[in-house]
Scaffold this active site. Structure first.
Site, PDB file in Angstrom:
ATOM      1  CE  LYS A 192      -4.730  -0.704 -57.797  1.00  0.00           C
ATOM      2  NZ  LYS A 192      -5.725  -0.354 -58.805  1.00  0.00           N
ATOM      3  CB  SER A 388      -8.719   1.121 -60.027  1.00  0.00           C
ATOM      4  OG  SER A 388      -8.269   0.703 -58.764  1.00  0.00           O
TER       5      SER A 388
END
Length: 595
Positions: A192, A388
């Site tokens: 991430k 996401s």
């Protein structure tokens, strides 16, 4: 007495100016309305003109204004990808349209958007009609689209910029350190990387790995399409690019990427010859926007069963949001209305979003879950990006379709708290003090550093939402949480790769998703109803004039974009999104485009 006449004169002048302004405004509005009402006549022996210079939303007019205001824009809605494809399909079967002429120096659109349009052009060619492409120059994206044409022409001194793909990631840590601004970062998922620009000065090895993989996969697809059209192999094209063989326009002809070097007037002569016209005859050209109005099919309202297509494009934000993004509350209301409509038998969610607010994503997903509980099948179709938060709202679809070069995954979350106390003290001379009723009372304030206890609390919140995200994916994809974790960690995948690891069911476009929804709902006849219901530019202007804050804000953004240009506006937009972040985010780590 003299002062009295001054006031009278000023009042009269103000009145005259107001009358003039209103006459100008309503004259422009009347002209725009007249243009909108004008019937489009497609003449025989016409050519459809395609430039793709404007931004392409998924749904027509589902985006904020993109430039400075003028009256012509009121009758010229941004044509969406879905309508563009339908219009090209209509031109294929229209005897009045003899071919397509493209001017594609620098088209606007993501990788999946361009490939969808390119497929539509390939299908058009099956009719036996011609496609001719011309560019004063070609970017890689421009040439990708142009290469589908029967003949590709380039200005004799125009460049063809074939350089390969590169990911350029800006890092702000040194700048923030210099200014005394502390980025207090919390994240879950080793891939991430959305927070890396604020906590690092270069890419982590994990981020470099994932960017390298998706970039090379996308590049191979890009080359495969062009190689097929130009009768070359992928390895030949790679060699041309790696050697930077196209250094001047003549090289593009030598290596077989362009058919001939011509000026525009010469290309128009080629068009006349194709159409059987004399040298001085006018070419009947019609833009794709104008032709769309003529070719648009009427809805058959006698068909009662409906499939709702919900376009979710832009950042996912809390609250209502605005045109061009996905407001959690607004989209929940839209989906609620759909699921309460007995005539709607299935929902297709078309996602083109890199994510945003985790809370807004959950609110939207909850309505989709309830739609399924009410017996309505939900099928997902992914556009350029469904990552996401974009994947969060998609993950529980009964069936998920993606384009091969869709960017998806990025199952991970982060939180970012700016610390401005040192900046305020050193640069402005302002200090802050506080009296608190509890140890966490200033948590979230940018004027006090996050304590160890507060930091632990925020990280726990991030971890909890990450676990929730994985559980949602686990339930939707029929996988264990442990298996989800192996392909999560915030890692980004192409649609092609996602289809092999269980995040996507099939490769295909919106029409495939609609067909799948019809099959799941056991529908033989149905009509498609699109959401959200977007306002025409004229309506947006009237909202602004009457005080609608959302559209006034949208036009402000349009003016900023016009001043900055596309290249720098994207960085402004990124900074603006960061400024407006609230709570934990499920957001894509980078911006992707073809240059």
């Amino acid at each position: 007495m003299q002062q009295f006449f001054k006031f009278i004169f000023a009042s009269c002048l103000g009145t005259l100016l107001a009358i003039f302004a209103m006459t100008f405004l309503f004259g422009g509005l009347a002209a725009s309305l007249g243009k909108r009402a004008e019937k489009v006549d497609v003449k025989s022996n016409s050519v459809l003109k395609l430039t793709l210079s404007d931004p392409i939303p998924e749904k027509t007019n589902n985006m904020a204004p993109t430039g400075t205001f003028d009256f012509s824009s009121l009758s010229d809605s941004p044509l969406g990808l879905t309508d563009m494809v339908k219009t090209i399909e209509a031109a294929k079967d229209d005897d009045n349209i003899k071919g397509i002429y493209m001017e594609l120096s620098e088209p606007s659109g993501g990788m999946a958007t361009m490939s969808v349009l390119r497929d539509a052009l390939e299908d058009f060619k099956e009719s036996g009609k011609f496609i001719i492409a011309f560019g004063n120059y070609y970017t890689q994206g421009g040439y990708y689209m142009a290469s589908v044409a029967d003949k590709v022409y380039l200005n004799p001194i125009g460049p063809l910029m074939m350089q390969g793909f590169a990911a350029q990631v800006p890092f702000f840590k040194n700048m923030l350190d210099e200014w005394g601004i502390k980025a207090q970062v919390y994240y879950a998922g080793k891939f991430k990387s959305a927070t890396e620009p604020f906590r690092r000065t270069n890419m982590s090895e994990e981020n470099r790995l994932q960017v390298s993989e998706y970039l090379n996969e996308g590049y191979d697809m890009f080359l495969e399409d062009m190689a097929k059209s130009r009768g070359k192999t992928v390895s030949e094209l790679k060699q041309i690019v790696n050697d930077y063989s196209i250094r001047k326009s003549e090289d593009a002809v030598t290596y077989g990427l362009v058919d001939e070097l011509m000026y525009k007037d010469q290309v128009l002569d080629v068009l006349r010859d194709k159409l059987g016209l004399e040298d001085d005859d006018k070419i009947e050209g019609i833009s794709i926007k104008k032709y769309h109005k003529a070719a648009k099919k009427k809805t058959d309202f006698s068909i009662k069963n409906k499939i709702a297509v919900v376009y979710a494009e832009g950042s996912i934000v809390d609250g209502q949001g605005e045109t061009g993004n996905i407001g959690g509350d607004r989209y929940a209301k839209i989906i609620r209305k759909i699921r309460e409509d007995d005539k709607v038998k299935a929902i297709v969610l078309r996602v083109n979003s890199g994510g945003g607010s985790a809370l807004a994503s959950e609110i939207i997903l909850r309505e989709l879950q309830q739609a399924k509980e009410d017996g309505k099948n939900v099928v997902v179709s992914m556009g350029d990006v469904a990552a996401s938060g974009g994947y969060y709202i998609a993950c529980e679809g009964d069936k998920i379709f993606a384009e091969p070069n869709t960017i998806t995954g990025s199952i991970g979350v982060f939180g970012l708290l700016p610390g401005l106390n040192k900046f305020m003290k050193d640069e402005i001379g302002i200090t802050f003090d506080t009296v608190k009723t509890g140890q966490y009372a200033t948590l979230g304030s940018p004027f006090f550093d996050v304590s160890a206890a507060e930091g632990k609390l925020v990280q726990q919140s991030v971890d909890d939402i990450y676990e929730t995200f994985k559980q949602r994916v686990s339930a939707g994809r029929d996988m264990t949480v442990e298996d989800v974790d192996k392909i999560a960690q915030g890692r980004v995948w192409t649609g092609q790769k996602a289809s092999t690891i269980g995040l996507v069911d099939e490769l295909g476009g919106l029409n495939d998703a609609i067909a799948a929804a019809a099959e799941l709902a056991d529908l033989e006849s149905y009509r498609v109803k699109e959401y959200p219901q977007t306002k025409e530019p004229l309506q947006q202007l009237m909202d602004e004039l009457t005080g609608n804050k959302d559209n006034a804000k949208a036009y402000t953004q349009a003016h900023i974009k016009a001043q900055l240009g596309d290249e720098f506006y994207q960085y402004y937009q990124r900074a603006k999104e960061i400024k407006e972040m609230q709570g934990i985010q499920a957001r894509m780590p980078f911006m992707i485009e073809i240059k």
